[in-house]
Design a protein around this motif. Sequence first.
Motif, PDB file in Angstrom:
ATOM      1  N   ARG A 231       0.828  -1.210   0.000  1.00  7.76           N
ATOM      2  CA  ARG A 231       0.000   0.000   0.000  1.00  7.76           C
ATOM      3  C   ARG A 231       0.862   1.259   0.000  1.00  7.76           C
ATOM      4  NH1 ARG A 231      -3.047   0.099   5.906  1.00  7.76           N
ATOM      5  NH2 ARG A 231      -1.197   0.432   7.185  1.00  7.76           N
TER       6      ARG A 231
ATOM      7  N   THR B  42       1.603   1.795  -3.625  1.00 10.84           N
ATOM      8  CA  THR B  42       0.421   2.375  -4.288  1.00 10.84           C
ATOM      9  C   THR B  42       0.308   3.870  -3.957  1.00 10.84           C
ATOM     10  OG1 THR B  42      -0.716   0.275  -4.046  1.00 10.84           O
ATOM     11  CG2 THR B  42      -2.078   2.189  -4.550  1.00 10.84           C
ATOM     12  N   LEU B  43       0.450   4.138  -2.646  1.00  6.33           N
ATOM     13  CA  LEU B  43       0.310   5.527  -2.204  1.00  6.33           C
ATOM     14  C   LEU B  43       1.360   6.417  -2.850  1.00  6.33           C
ATOM     15  CD1 LEU B  43      -0.657   7.000   1.088  1.00  6.33           C
ATOM     16  CD2 LEU B  43       1.733   7.401   0.478  1.00  6.33           C
ATOM     17  N   ALA B  44       2.573   5.926  -2.886  1.00  7.49           N
ATOM     18  CA  ALA B  44       3.664   6.722  -3.452  1.00  7.49           C
ATOM     19  C   ALA B  44       3.414   6.962  -4.937  1.00  7.49           C
ATOM     20  CB  ALA B  44       5.003   6.012  -3.231  1.00  7.49           C
TER      21      ALA B  44
ATOM     22  N   ARG C 204       0.552   6.805  -6.587  1.00  5.57           N
ATOM     23  CA  ARG C 204      -0.627   7.682  -6.772  1.00  5.57           C
ATOM     24  C   ARG C 204      -0.290   9.131  -6.397  1.00  5.57           C
ATOM     25  NH1 ARG C 204      -5.833   4.677  -6.734  1.00  5.57           N
ATOM     26  NH2 ARG C 204      -5.339   2.903  -8.043  1.00  5.57           N
ATOM     27  N   THR C 205       0.534   9.295  -5.374  1.00  4.74           N
ATOM     28  CA  THR C 205       0.913  10.644  -4.968  1.00  4.74           C
ATOM     29  C   THR C 205       1.690  11.346  -6.084  1.00  4.74           C
ATOM     30  OG1 THR C 205       0.977   9.989  -2.657  1.00  4.74           O
ATOM     31  CG2 THR C 205       2.147  12.013  -3.242  1.00  4.74           C
TER      32      THR C 205
ATOM     33  N   LEU D   4      -0.805  12.322  -8.639  1.00  2.27           N
ATOM     34  CA  LEU D   4      -1.514  13.500  -8.148  1.00  2.27           C
ATOM     35  C   LEU D   4      -0.642  14.747  -8.285  1.00  2.27           C
ATOM     36  CD1 LEU D   4      -4.356  13.541  -6.972  1.00  2.27           C
ATOM     37  CD2 LEU D   4      -3.368  13.510  -4.686  1.00  2.27           C
TER      38      LEU D   4
ATOM     39  N   PHE E 250      -8.125   8.115  -3.803  1.00  3.44           N
ATOM     40  CA  PHE E 250      -7.161   7.842  -4.872  1.00  3.44           C
ATOM     41  C   PHE E 250      -5.834   7.361  -4.296  1.00  3.44           C
ATOM     42  CE2 PHE E 250      -3.968   9.359  -7.995  1.00  3.44           C
ATOM     43  CZ  PHE E 250      -4.405   8.639  -9.106  1.00  3.44           C
ATOM     44  N   ILE E 251      -5.285   8.126  -3.332  1.00  3.18           N
ATOM     45  CA  ILE E 251      -3.996   7.691  -2.772  1.00  3.18           C
ATOM     46  C   ILE E 251      -4.188   6.487  -1.857  1.00  3.18           C
ATOM     47  CG2 ILE E 251      -2.797   9.903  -2.980  1.00  3.18           C
ATOM     48  CD1 ILE E 251      -3.378  10.345   0.016  1.00  3.18           C
TER      49      ILE E 251
ATOM     50  N   GLY F 216      -5.820   3.950  -2.622  1.00  2.00           N
ATOM     51  CA  GLY F 216      -5.693   2.754  -3.439  1.00  2.00           C
ATOM     52  C   GLY F 216      -6.959   2.334  -4.174  1.00  2.00           C
ATOM     53  N   ALA F 217      -8.006   3.163  -4.181  1.00  2.00           N
ATOM     54  CA  ALA F 217      -9.210   2.782  -4.921  1.00  2.00           C
ATOM     55  C   ALA F 217      -8.879   2.665  -6.403  1.00  2.00           C
ATOM     56  CB  ALA F 217     -10.296   3.830  -4.703  1.00  2.00           C
TER      57      ALA F 217
END
Lengths: 625, 383
Positions: free
Chosen positions: A10, A13-15, A17-18, A21, B184-185, B187-188
């Motif tokens: 996770r 994923t977060l990194a 997605r960040t 963004l 979004f962050i 993880g969806a």
Amino acid sequence: MPTERGDMERYRTLARRTVMLGGLQAGMISLLVGRMYYLQVVESKRYQMLADDNRISVQLVAPSRGLITDRTGVLVANNDQNFRALLVSEQARDVERTLGLLSGMIQLAPSEIERIRHDMVRRRRFVPVTVRENLTWEQVSMIEVNAPDLPGVIIDVGEVRSYPLSDQASHLIGYVGAVNEDELSEDNPVLSLPGFKIGKAGVEKSRDADLRGTAGASEMEVNAFGRAIRELSREPGERGRKVELTIDAELQMDAHRRLLQERSASAVIMDAQTGAVYALASAPGYDPNVFSKGIPADVWKDLLDDETTPLINKAIGGQYPPGSTFKLAVALAGLESGAIGIDHTVTCNGTFQLGDHTFYCDAYKNGGHGTLNLIEGIAQSCDVYFYDVGNRTGIDNIAAVANRLGLGQRTGLDIPGERPGTVPSTAWKKAHTGEPWYAGETISCAIGQGQVAATPLQIATMVARLASGRAIVPFLTNEIQGVDMPRRDWPRLDLKPEHIATIIAGMKAATDHGTGKSVQIKEPGMRMGGKTGTAQVHQYTVAEHDKNRIAHVEGDLPWKLKNHAWFVGFAPEDDPRYVCAVLVEHAGQFGSQAAGPVAHDLLLLTQQRDPAKLKVSAELPWNRS
Amino acid sequence: MPSYITFDQPELKLGGKVRALPWSFILMVIALGVIGGAALYSAANGSLTPWAKPHLIRFGMSVVIMVAFALVDITVWFRLAYPAYAITLALLAGVEVAGKVGAFGAQRWINLGFVQIQPSELMKIALVMALARYFHGQLAEDSQRLRTLIAPALMILAPTAFVLLQPNLGTAIMLSMVGAAMLFIGGARIWLFIAVGAAGAAAAPVAWRSMHGYQKRRVLTFLDPSIDPLGAGYHISQSRIALGSGGLYGKGFLNGTQSHLNFLPEKQTDFIFPLLAEEWGMWGGVALLTLFTFVSFYGVVVGLRSRNQFGRMLAIGLSVNLFLYVFINMAMVMGLIPVVGVPLPLISYGGTSMLAVMIGFGLLMSVLVHRDTKIGRRYPLGD
């Protein structure tokens, strides 16, 4: 930095997605910067202009109106200081109290207070409202002394037009007034300035473009509510040009004063050689100073209702049957058309017969004038003689010559309000009534009755043309701002000199031993030639002719139906320089009795003053631009 | 520094925490507050009253609160996440909605003595906290399941709905966008966002019909300000003139004509950026935007350095929140989006957003100070 099982995934994923963004945010930031660049660099000029439009208010500064002087530099239209009391409501602590105090000092009428309150409601609180215009010195000083008690009251100095000659030259100089709706359509922003005045009549109107000047501009910085913050720049504008008239103020005043001895009269004095008008008087007049300050309704109504028509400039706007003065044109037409010769004689026994109609002569009671030649015909003003000449000449020949002498059309004097008069002809009658011309009508026209009508200025012009032999056009403007008006070199009239000389000889004979004998000038070298005229207003029946011809002259008829009296003369008789035409409305007397003495006085005065020789005095202050 | 410390025992003493405070970040925040004070000084035509002085006093107190929040242990914030959200939502429901119909005497503000604050402003922080708390408990595979997203979706929609009813379009947009960023962050699945976006576009006509007249007018005048140059379009036209006339280098401090002559409306609140850009030009505007970007970027870095999912999501969420404030405000005054009423954080006059933003910064710094604190996934039930 994952710390436990499952956290690694996770975190990734977060990194990831960040970062995505962050990319989106970077795009959004670029959008903002791009927009800033567009507004602040690409379009900056346009927005700077819009910002200036917002903050800068250009206010026009009214120009000072040009002065009007006579030919010697005497002011006939001036600008006086106009002290106004203004009230700024936001600066007044208590508006009602202030108005009450002011009322005690300058006597405000309830209607005025009502208007002031009305103006204050309609305008923003920082816009000054006019309390009263044209304050006297005493009123100004009283307000100034009490200034601490009158917060928000301002004394403002403006200009108001003043006319030193007052009613003595009212019609000639005219007056100024507020701009009306029609005049606003003219594309000149200065017209919409509050309190701006433009010429409404006379020289003030005809020379308005020169007198008006150019507006200055004051750039004020204003805020979003329209309040002026400070003045950024000021351009003073240009005062109106000075107009110098051909008029001689001294003579104008004398003429007016002389005319006031009659109930309603008019006189024109002009130069027989140049056409320069030295005096153009119409009495009674009105006080143009009242007009420029705003005329009270009752004064206006009185002027309108007055049967002596003080608002009309009778010298150019009054159309009268020319009476016997028209005989000059008829005689010349007879000669020019070849209908008669210089030695043409007619025997007058008091009447003239045409068909079954009898026309009378003034000498009817005395058995007629006897046998007369042309010069004596003019001198005695014998109607029968001119019935005969008119009958021989025909109306169309008369009209043609009358037109060339300046009758039947506007002379072209440079002020408004001139009327054309009428010289009938067969074509004219056909056009106006659709009917043919009858020979009997020519007989009436031959003595200046019937349809014939002329203004005093036209009669003066006619004689100036005869005296000079040139197609003279009268004018009133000598120079504008020191620049001479275009030189007038009037063309010679295409008339035989010996014909004109005969007419002039007839006029000299008239004042030597004819109808104008009694008003001849006695001073040596100042003798005049002239022609009398009596114009009937009332159409007489044959019976009235017999019984009342004398009675009506003596004054039994109502004023409005009495005869007009004419006199037109030139002087000096051997070298004509000045022409004077006088009309006395409804004098009820013969021209020689009512108008003749006036012309005598005016032509004498004119020659004594000799305005043609008067120079403009260059050292007067208003002659320096 | 030990690599493993249990959540029961705070890893740091107070002195260590103070030393761990990010002084460069605090300096940037103070710079923003001072710029705001200067702008408000100019907005009052070179006067400390009525705006600059209260702004700076409030800001000083907010700095203290921010630092205090930074020193509170992250586990405390973790534990407070849901209660804070619940209380704020209750306040929002009670104060905003009931207040509107008058049951609470039309009281729409909470008075904290030196500042009055709207619950909707606090909700921006509380929502981020609650969502961070929620996703802290979800593994990557959990977040990909729709079932997992029901609860956070409701957590977003509930306050958004209340705020919309107010009506406060700007805050509603911010809440839903911050929420979406958190999902979004968290993880969806990405297709979910695409689907929601498409559905939103399809529902736009419905939304249009349900909008208030003034909101419709704002949208229409945004599309064409010349429709109503003296009415609703006046704000945006004058704002553009202020910006554009500033040019590259600006008219100079206290020399902005649009603002000082009152052509620029709301110059001390939502439209303070045009005032700044008029006086300082494009360079000033870009400098301010850069400062905001650094502060926002700092939040992302703090998040990525945290060893617990709560801290990561909290920091990044707060960073996105600040970014949205800045973007929506600037885009709206530049005429890129309709005027929705979002202030520029720390610059615009008003205690409401300032306190919320400063609390957010406090939490962000707390995440940084306690970046190595481990919080169990099933806390407080244990791992």
